[in-house]
Design a protein around this motif. Structure first.
Motif, short mmCIF file in Angstrom:
data_model
loop_
_atom_site.label_atom_id
_atom_site.label_comp_id
_atom_site.label_asym_id
_atom_site.label_seq_id
_atom_site.Cartn_x
_atom_site.Cartn_y
_atom_site.Cartn_z
N UNK A 1 70.17 -21.56 -18.74
CA UNK A 1 70.26 -20.53 -17.70
C UNK A 1 68.88 -20.01 -17.31
N UNK A 2 68.03 -19.75 -18.33
CA UNK A 2 66.66 -19.32 -18.03
C UNK A 2 65.90 -20.39 -17.25
N UNK A 3 66.12 -21.64 -17.64
CA UNK A 3 65.45 -22.74 -16.95
C UNK A 3 65.89 -22.83 -15.49
N UNK A 4 67.19 -22.58 -15.24
CA UNK A 4 67.69 -22.59 -13.86
C UNK A 4 67.08 -21.48 -13.03
N UNK A 5 66.88 -20.30 -13.65
CA UNK A 5 66.26 -19.19 -12.93
C UNK A 5 64.83 -19.54 -12.54
N UNK A 6 64.10 -20.21 -13.44
CA UNK A 6 62.71 -20.56 -13.17
C UNK A 6 62.58 -21.73 -12.20
N UNK A 7 63.50 -22.71 -12.26
CA UNK A 7 63.40 -23.88 -11.39
C UNK A 7 63.92 -23.62 -9.97
N UNK A 8 64.81 -22.64 -9.80
CA UNK A 8 65.37 -22.31 -8.50
C UNK A 8 65.91 -23.55 -7.78
N UNK B 1 72.39 -15.89 -14.26
CA UNK B 1 72.35 -14.61 -14.98
C UNK B 1 73.62 -14.40 -15.80
N UNK B 2 74.79 -14.70 -15.24
CA UNK B 2 76.05 -14.54 -15.97
C UNK B 2 76.10 -15.45 -17.19
N UNK B 3 75.65 -16.73 -16.97
CA UNK B 3 75.66 -17.66 -18.10
C UNK B 3 74.73 -17.19 -19.20
N UNK B 4 73.58 -16.66 -18.83
CA UNK B 4 72.63 -16.19 -19.84
C UNK B 4 73.20 -14.98 -20.58
N UNK B 5 73.80 -14.04 -19.85
CA UNK B 5 74.36 -12.85 -20.50
C UNK B 5 75.48 -13.22 -21.47
N UNK B 6 76.38 -14.13 -21.06
CA UNK B 6 77.47 -14.54 -21.95
C UNK B 6 76.95 -15.24 -23.19
N UNK B 7 75.97 -16.16 -23.00
CA UNK B 7 75.43 -16.90 -24.15
C UNK B 7 74.66 -15.97 -25.09
N UNK B 8 73.80 -15.13 -24.50
CA UNK B 8 73.03 -14.20 -25.34
C UNK B 8 73.96 -13.19 -26.00
N UNK B 9 75.01 -12.77 -25.32
CA UNK B 9 75.96 -11.84 -25.92
C UNK B 9 76.67 -12.43 -27.11
N UNK B 10 77.05 -13.73 -27.02
CA UNK B 10 77.69 -14.38 -28.16
C UNK B 10 76.74 -14.48 -29.34
N UNK B 11 75.46 -14.84 -29.07
CA UNK B 11 74.49 -14.96 -30.16
C UNK B 11 74.27 -13.60 -30.83
N UNK B 12 74.34 -12.52 -30.07
CA UNK B 12 74.17 -11.18 -30.65
C UNK B 12 75.39 -10.76 -31.43
N UNK B 13 76.58 -11.17 -30.93
CA UNK B 13 77.82 -10.72 -31.55
C UNK B 13 78.22 -11.56 -32.76
N UNK B 14 77.78 -12.83 -32.82
CA UNK B 14 78.23 -13.75 -33.87
C UNK B 14 77.97 -13.22 -35.29
N UNK B 15 76.78 -12.68 -35.58
CA UNK B 15 76.56 -12.20 -36.97
C UNK B 15 77.45 -11.03 -37.35
N UNK B 16 78.05 -10.35 -36.39
CA UNK B 16 78.83 -9.16 -36.69
C UNK B 16 80.31 -9.50 -36.89
N UNK B 17 80.68 -10.73 -36.55
CA UNK B 17 82.09 -11.11 -36.70
C UNK B 17 82.39 -11.59 -38.10
#
Length: 581
Positions: free
Chosen positions: A48-55, A565-581
């Motif tokens: 997702x970050x790569x897509x934002x930079x490559x446009x 942006x949506x793909x990045x937020x969902x992926x980053x959100x899962x990585x943040x939430x995974x240790x808490x599950x």
């Protein structure tokens, strides 16, 4: 698929690989559940970050309805006919054009760039020259408005001090007769009556007594003296060129005597050599110190800008003098031959086939009639006319030989004008011929205005500079401006500026300058309309009826960043939430 990356693609790819490797190694070492899901989320977040930079963008084919472009003074009947045949067309109007049903307004002409691929037809007076730069595709017809009575063109040039100059132009009249009156700050100079006979040329004479920039006025009145219009006419007057002339004559003549006195009175440097016998000469000097003129040495000829001789004097020149004269002309000296008889060697030197026996008469401006020898020129040379008769016959012309010029003058007994006290007519007869044939002075820079008269504030003025040395700083009104070099011609530069105020403006480079006048937007309305019409007719490259098909265009539509942006937020959100599950 194509990309418009914010950074070089290779930098983005290398950064993606390194960051992916580092973060993947860290994730693998963490003792947490759902390792595969965490690694997948990490890859998606980085993608997702790569897509934002490559446009990224994807190609899409769009079909747009053709556009009917309306300019000032369009004819409603023409527009109605076009829309009757093409009811699906969109209508746009430029600033100054009257409103029309369902039409869209362009606030500025730069908006034409968005419509350039869609224009199907143009109606009205047309567009200014600079606006056509927004329309690279000009394959559409132009339906100009009806030609209206008024001024069509005024030829602007640099005028000469102390000579009778001519202001030339054209006017279209179909209603009533008009009087054209040229005025300077001190009062009327010349006038003429123009009859309602369609498109016709006019000429007004004036004699500026001082060099500089001046604001004359061109007035139009009806036959009853009622004022119709009055506009400023900017005039640029160059000072008379300083001449350094050597005159050769076989025997004293009235023509040479009066020519020498005339030039001397105007401050020019003149030397006259008259032959008394085979080896003896009588010399006269005006504004010059005395010197030996017996031999035409190369050093002597290099000190003069112009040599004047008739057939008799030329025929008495020796071989060495002729060789030196030929060399001097090749190196830049000007030669003017006074045709008052036939001599074979003189005729060949002047590039003439034959010279008639008895002189006939020629009519110049102001109904002036002078005697002149008829001549036929050799056609294998490129001739430049200096003086033509009322029936378009050349009586003075020149051609280049090396860096110099060789010219001829066929009129006779012009000194009679001085005897009548008419020095202005005499100056107008001789000065253009003398200045046209003398040695050229090569300037470091030559500035030429490319925009057509009149020029208006808020619109670009284009100029060209030809340089004979490395280009120095170019300024307009003492402000530096950028210029661009011609991609194909060396030492040729182009510049553009937008005058912000009315009045005189000056382009300067080195010791050279060019004065240009800028008008308010409402000045010269009839001349403005004629200018727009003429420029538009020159630009369009299609005739006949417009095509009615929709315009298809392939465009690059960027992929919406919202998905990345949506793909990045969902992926980053899962990585943040995974240790808490």
């Amino acid at each position: 698929m194509s990309f418009q990356p914010l950074f070089p693609i290779w930098v983005i790819i290398i950064g993606f690989v390194l960051i992916l490797a580092l973060l993947s190694w860290l994730e693998i070492r963490r003792p947490l559940r759902w390792r595969s899901l965490r690694l997948s989320a990490l890859v998606l977040a980085l993608l997702a970050l790569m897509g934002i930079l490559l446009q990224p963008s994807r190609e899409q084919i769009r079909s747009d309805a053709p556009v009917l472009l309306l300019t000032a003074d369009y004819e409603s009947s023409v527009v109605d006919s076009l829309l009757l045949a093409h009811s699906d067309w969109e209508i746009y109007r430029t600033p100054g054009a009257a409103t029309y049903l369902r039409s869209n307004s362009l606030e500025k002409l730069v908006g034409l760039s968005d419509l350039s691929h869609r224009i199907g037809a143009l109606a009205g007076n047309g567009l200014p020259a600079y606006a056509w730069e927004y329309l690279p595709q000009k394959q559409f017809p132009f339906f100009p408005s009806a030609l209206q009575s008024g001024m069509q063109k005024i030829t602007q040039k640099v005028y000469s001090e102390g000579q009778v100059n001519q202001l030339e132009g054209s006017i279209y009249l179909m209603d009533v007769s008009r009087q054209l009156l040229l005025k300077d700050p001190e009062g009327p100079l010349d006038s003429t009556i123009v009859e309602p006979d369609g498109l016709q040329s006019f000429t007004l004479n004036f004699t500026p007594q001082e060099a500089g920039t001046w604001e004359y006025q061109l007035v139009q009145k009806d036959t009853n003296g009622q004022l119709l219009s009055e506009h400023i006419l900017p005039i640029r007057v160059d000072p008379e060129k300083r001449l350094r002339v050597l005159i050769l004559q076989a025997f004293p003549t009235f023509e040479v005597r009066y020519l020498k006195d005339f030039l001397a009175d105007r401050g020019h440097e003149v030397a006259v050599r008259s032959q008394i016998s085979r080896t003896n000469f009588r010399t006269e000097f005006a504004n010059l110190p005395d010197r030996n003129l017996n031999r035409l040495s190369t050093a002597l000829l290099d000190d003069f800008d112009l040599l004047i001789a008739d057939a008799a004097a030329f025929g008495q020149l020796g071989r060495n003098d002729l060789n030196n004269l030929s060399t001097a002309v090749e190196q830049g000296l000007g030669f003017l031959g006074i045709v008052n008889g036939d001599d074979a060697s003189f005729r060949r030197w002047l590039g003439l086939i034959n010279v008639g026996g008895e002189p006939d008469s020629v009519r110049l401006g102001n109904n002036l009639t002078l005697a002149a020898y008829p001549v036929n020129r050799q056609q294998d040379r490129e001739w430049y006319d200096l003086q033509r008769t009322a029936n378009d016959r050349s009586v003075a012309a020149y051609f280049y030989r090396g860096r110099g010029k060789i010219g001829f003058q066929t009129t006779q007994e012009s000194y009679a004008q001085l005897l009548r006290g008419d020095s202005l007519t005499y100056a107008s007869l001789w000065m253009p011929v003398l200045e046209g044939t003398l040695r050229e002075t090569y300037k470091d820079y030559t500035i030429e205005l490319l925009s057509e008269f009149p020029n208006y504030t808020g619109e670009p003025l284009d100029f060209r500079i030809t340089a004979n040395q490395p280009l120095e700083t170019v300024t307009v009104d003492d402000q530096k401006i950028a210029v661009r070099e011609d991609p194909f011609l060396d030492n040729v530069w182009y510049g553009r500026f937008w005058p912000r105020s009315t009045g005189w403006h000056q382009i300067a480079v080195g010791e050279e300058s060019l004065d240009i006048y800028s008008f308010a937007a409402n000045a010269w309305p009839d001349l403005r309309l004629a200018q727009l019409r003429r420029q538009s007719l020159m630009q369009v490259r299609a005739e006949g009826l417009p095509k009615g098909e929709a315009f298809q265009q392939t465009r690059l539509e960027p992929v919406s960043r919202l998905w990345f942006y949506l793909l990045f937020l969902l992926s980053a959100g899962f990585l943040w939430l995974a240790p808490k599950l």
